[in-house]
Design an enzyme around this catalytic site. Structure first.
Site, PDB file in Angstrom:
ATOM      1  N   HIS A 289       0.834  -1.204   0.000  1.00  0.00           N
ATOM      2  CA  HIS A 289       0.000   0.000   0.000  1.00  0.00           C
ATOM      3  C   HIS A 289       0.864   1.247   0.000  1.00  0.00           C
ATOM      4  CE1 HIS A 289      -2.814   3.121   1.188  1.00  0.00           C
ATOM      5  NE2 HIS A 289      -3.757   2.323   0.724  1.00  0.00           N
TER       6      HIS A 289
ATOM      7  N   GLU B 121       0.951   4.111  -2.700  1.00  0.00           N
ATOM      8  CA  GLU B 121       0.908   5.471  -2.145  1.00  0.00           C
ATOM      9  C   GLU B 121       2.190   5.894  -1.430  1.00  0.00           C
ATOM     10  OE1 GLU B 121      -2.709   5.951   0.147  1.00  0.00           O
ATOM     11  OE2 GLU B 121      -3.906   5.128  -1.485  1.00  0.00           O
TER      12      GLU B 121
ATOM     13  N   HIS C 160      -7.448  -1.579  -4.535  1.00  0.00           N
ATOM     14  CA  HIS C 160      -6.122  -1.263  -5.090  1.00  0.00           C
ATOM     15  C   HIS C 160      -5.652  -2.370  -6.038  1.00  0.00           C
ATOM     16  CE1 HIS C 160      -5.411   2.373  -2.898  1.00  0.00           C
ATOM     17  NE2 HIS C 160      -5.549   1.785  -1.719  1.00  0.00           N
TER      18      HIS C 160
HETATM   19 CO    CO Z   1      -5.654   2.853   0.031  1.00  0.00          CO
END
Ligand code: CO
Length: 297
Positions: free
Chosen positions: A181, A211, A243
């Site tokens: 993530h 991210e 995602h």
């Molecule tokens: Co997220």
């Protein structure tokens, strides 16, 4: 006037009566002390993708099998996810709601297990919530929190081995690109530590994040330098949710699959969350075992 002296027997009796109230509060508390009731609370980030819930269910089942007779409850740490699915008629509790309900049900000791990958913001929020509940009068007496997957150096080394064990058998010449993530929290460094631990065993497994750092754009040149022409894309998250479906495997130009294709690397998305990989799920459960041990015998 002369103060009369009490006979010794009366004086002793008086002493005993005066001392009684001192002993009473202790006895009263002992009489009202609830018997120990132990529970487990699993906290996942959560997912808005109904098909991805299976990975969270698998983690819950594996937990119930590991701790027979101990009630296992579930919470989602992401408010965005909870609000989103509430609009679709699915209600999930926050960690605080779940702990409040467990307190109301008479649980006296709860081991909370973070089902997150890194010790980032979600994990420190869980710790703060657990500490607040433990400090609350007439609440749960003891609340412990289990470490996320990639916490200590040892945790990361074990995670690398479990991930490699559970990866699909990929063809010779194909690499594996794990999608973490990522975050702007300093715990993002755990991904770099995991990458190093993976490379100790297998140089064809790479990590990039959605991210955080490294992003896909930083990893593509590395893949090219290594002569990678094909890669399996695997989520490094408890679930294969939004995602994985969109940012990783989606058809849009900015998905990982599309960007890799543009870079001349063919990709095969593997839509399986870490929670559905028993070797990896077993590590979260090991961390929970430590949190349960911390509750005491
Ligand atoms: Co997220």
């Amino acid at each position: 006037m002369r103060i009369p002296t009490f006979p010794l027997v009366l004086r002793l009796l008086l002493l005993a009566v005066l001392a009684l109230p001192l002993a009473l509060p202790d006895m009263a508390q002992a009489g009202h002390k609830a018997p120990d009731k132990r529970g487990i609370l699993l906290v996942a980030f959560g997912t808005s993708v109904p098909e991805a819930v299976s990975a969270i269910d698998a983690l819950k089942q594996q937990t119930e099998a590991a701790f027979p007779g101990v009630p296992v409850r579930m919470a989602y740490s992401s408010k965005i996810i909870r609000d989103k699915i509430a609009g679709e008629g699915v209600t999930k509790k926050s960690p605080a709601q779940a702990l409040a309900d467990m307190a109301a049900e008479g649980f006296t000791e709860v081991a909370v297990q973070s089902l997150h990958a890194i010790p980032g913001r979600e994990y420190s929020d869980i710790k703060a919530t657990a500490e607040a509940f433990q400090a609350m009068p007439k609440g749960i007496r003891k609340v412990t929190v289990g470490r996320p997957l990639l916490y200590s150096h040892e945790d990361i080394a074990k995670a690398a081995e479990a991930i490699l064990l559970s990866l699909p058998k990929y063809k010779k010449g194909a690499a594996v690109l794990l999608m973490g993530h990522g975050t702007d929290h300093p715990a993002n460094a755990a991904y770099a530590a995991l990458q190093l631990a993976l490379w100790k065993h297998d140089q064809s497994v790479f990590i990039a994040t959605v991210e955080g750092t490294p992003g896909l754009d930083e990893i593509i040149p590395v893949l090219k330098r290594q002569g990678v022409r094909a890669a399996h894309l695997v989520p490094l998250m408890s679930v294969a949710g939004d995602h994985a479906l969109n940012d990783m495997a989606g058809k849009d130009d900015d998905s990982w699959a599309s960007k890799l294709k543009t870079a001349g690397i063919a990709s095969t998305p593997v839509l399986v969350g870490l929670g559905s990989r028993p070797a990896v799920a077993g590590l979260w459960i090991d961390h929970l075992r430590d949190a349960v041990k911390e509750l005491g015998e």
